[in-house]
Design an enzyme around this catalytic site. Structure first.
Site, PDB file in Angstrom:
ATOM      1  N   HIS A   1       0.820  -1.208   0.000  1.00 47.65           N
ATOM      2  CA  HIS A   1       0.000   0.000   0.000  1.00 47.65           C
ATOM      3  C   HIS A   1       0.854   1.259   0.000  1.00 47.65           C
ATOM      4  CE1 HIS A   1      -3.260   2.786   1.453  1.00 47.65           C
ATOM      5  NE2 HIS A   1      -3.951   2.036   0.615  1.00 47.65           N
TER       6      HIS A   1
ATOM      7  N   LYS B   1       3.279   4.271  -1.259  1.00 49.94           N
ATOM      8  CA  LYS B   1       3.387   5.024  -2.505  1.00 49.94           C
ATOM      9  C   LYS B   1       4.631   5.898  -2.405  1.00 49.94           C
ATOM     10  CE  LYS B   1      -1.279   5.051  -1.167  1.00 49.94           C
ATOM     11  NZ  LYS B   1      -1.708   3.798  -1.640  1.00 49.94           N
TER      12      LYS B   1
END
Length: 525
Positions: free
Chosen positions: A421, A423
């Protein structure tokens, strides 16, 4: 019965079914958003007031010793990320400004809500801004908290009909398809946390389900007022509605239920890891003791205008416009981490061209076995061959299928039972981005996003080393054979195993992704 009679009966049956639905949709469609007139105006704590708080006093000499830079502490450990937020709330003296896309009705969501309530109870002004798409199950708690002194809650781009929310999409899809994906947690305008994590057990490392591997960064210094400025823009935007105008009056026992839930959680052995995390986390205390080990680097906050949610932002008001020159200037290397990677035709051509001109491009995303959104994987999978043929090196995070334990939470790219998850990306071993932005059309064109752009060879080098050592050990490497077919390599020590179909997936899941890849839905992903 005659043919005409049978046809007539069908129409009556159809009308009987559709009439209640039509009336229901009319009711939903007529439920307009309330007026924003009379919202209480407020702004972040000013610099002089911020420096007078305990956190401000503690961080001021550190910042003064590193002019022109901000102090950064990456939060790769999920439980440490939870503890840092909770402990910052406990040390708040004047203000807490919180902005999230998802706030789950679970253990960590409840614990952090009660930390905010306690802060408001001792006089701290709390402003909580949540995207209305990600707050299922906590309407009563939010409106009850907003009725307390010093506590304000606003919902971004809200749904007028509360139960079930999805019916709002039938009448207001163009508006509701734009969401606020920003994440920030700022205390006394002196310390902030931004990154990819939402609030919930899946983000903070204690769940029987698959846990998200994520990345935040705690920051002090000149970048903090920039985050506060972004928060103020969203708080005052035309999409931010006081929760009580959307949800209504609080139930008389809503806070009692919240407190009872916290008590049950406190007595639950499953909450032990959170109590332990609070006891063992020293990041906030280190700030107060002037002993924090921070990386100091020029850092700036970049983000979308809140007007993006109303499709009204101008040129230069999008995060993607800030990132474009960074990629255009890439000369040596790019390490890119994105859980949802849908580059589209143009993005794929640009990244492929980058690799062809000699840039070492390495990408980590979720494998089909690890992703939580198969449709997004379809948007990525159909472009793998084009990227690989250009020389891009692709890695796909693999799950191993068991629950995370304490040892599994140390690395930024995760391990057991995990889904990516985070970034982030690093360019030319110097420039680093950490934030909420996924490399997909939804982040680029529909949702609002934010993050830090950091000029730090030291932090960028950690990405380089991770791709050299950790990523190959925790991910499948995707390759093309001589016939142009995909295969996957799994490295375990000196052993290398080859798969000719996507590992750890059923034929049905693979077929569904192939079918999804045929649909013209990239713009929604």
């Amino acid at each position: 019965m005659s043919m005409r009679a049978r046809r007539g009966r069908r129409w009556w049956i159809l009308l009987a079914v559709l009439a209640p639905l039509a009336g229901f949709l009319t009711m939903v469609g007529c439920a307009s958003l309330p007026s924003l007139e009379g919202r209480t105006p407020s702004t972040a704590l000013d610099a002089e007031q911020a420096q007078a708080t305990r956190l401000g006093v503690a961080t001021r000499p550190l910042v003064a010793a590193h002019p022109g830079t901000s102090g950064l502490l990456p939060l790769t450990d999920a439980r440490a990320a939870f503890a840092a937020r909770a402990l910052l709330a406990r040390h708040a003296e004047r203000t807490i400004d919180v902005q999230y896309y998802i706030w789950q009705d679970d253990v960590t969501g409840t614990l952090l809500l009660t930390e905010l309530e306690r802060a408001a109870g001792r006089g701290v002004r709390v402003r909580l801004l949540l995207d209305d798409n990600g707050i299922r199950g906590i309407d009563d708690a939010l409106v009850a908290l907003a009725a307390q002194p010093n506590f304000e809650v606003r919902l971004f781009n809200p749904f007028t009909f509360r139960h079930p929310k999805w019916v709002n999409y039938l009448t207001a899809f163009p508006r509701l398809n734009h969401r606020m994906h920003n994440k920030s947690f700022t205390v006394d305008n002196a310390v902030t946390i931004i990154g990819g994590r939402n609030v919930g057990d899946t983000y903070f490392g204690a769940t029987d389900e698959v846990a998200f591997v994520d990345l935040d960064v705690l920051a002090i210094g000149p970048v903090v007022p920039e985050v506060s400025h972004e928060f103020d823009r969203y708080w005052a935007s035309r999409s931010a509605y006081p929760v009580e105008r959307i949800v209504g009056k609080p139930a008389h026992d809503a806070l009692t239920h919240l407190h009872a839930r916290e008590t049950r959680i406190g007595d639950d052995p499953a909450a032990r890891i959170y109590r332990q995390a609070l006891a063992e986390n020293h990041a906030v205390q280190a700030l107060l003791d002037y002993s924090a080990e921070l990386t100091w680097a020029p850092t700036r906050t970049i983000g979308d205008s809140p007007a993006k949610a109303l499709r009204a932002q101008g040129d230069g008001e999008r995060l993607i416009d800030e990132l474009a020159p960074v990629f255009a200037d890439t000369r040596v290397s790019l390490q890119l981490v994105s859980p949802y990677l849908v580059l589209g035709d143009k993005g794929t051509r640009d990244v492929a061209a980058m690799a062809r001109r000699g840039v070492d491009v390495q990408v980590l995303t979720n494998s089909l076995a690890a992703t939580d959104v198969a449709a997004v994987h379809a948007g990525y999978a159909k472009r793998r061959k084009q990227l690989l043929a250009a020389g891009v090196r692709l890695y796909e995070l693999r799950p191993t299928g068991h629950r995370l334990d304490d040892r599994d939470l140390a690395g930024p790219f995760g391990s057991s039972g995990s889904s990516l998850h985070a970034k982030t990306f690093a360019v030319d071993d110097r420039t680093l981005f950490i934030g909420s932005f996924n490399f997909d059309p939804r982040s680029a064109n529909l949702n609002t996003e934010m993050g830090f752009l950091v000029d730090s060879p030291a932090l960028a080098q950690t990405m380089h080393e991770a791709f050299a050592h950790e990523v190959p050990a925790r991910a499948y490497e995707v390759r093309l054979d001589a016939d142009g077919k995909l295969y996957w390599l799994l490295r375990q020590g000196d052993a290398v195993q080859r798969f000719d179909t996507e590992p750890d997936t059923s034929w049905l899941r693979r077929m569904s992704v192939r079918l999804l890849a045929l649909l013209p839905i990239d713009w929604l992903l």
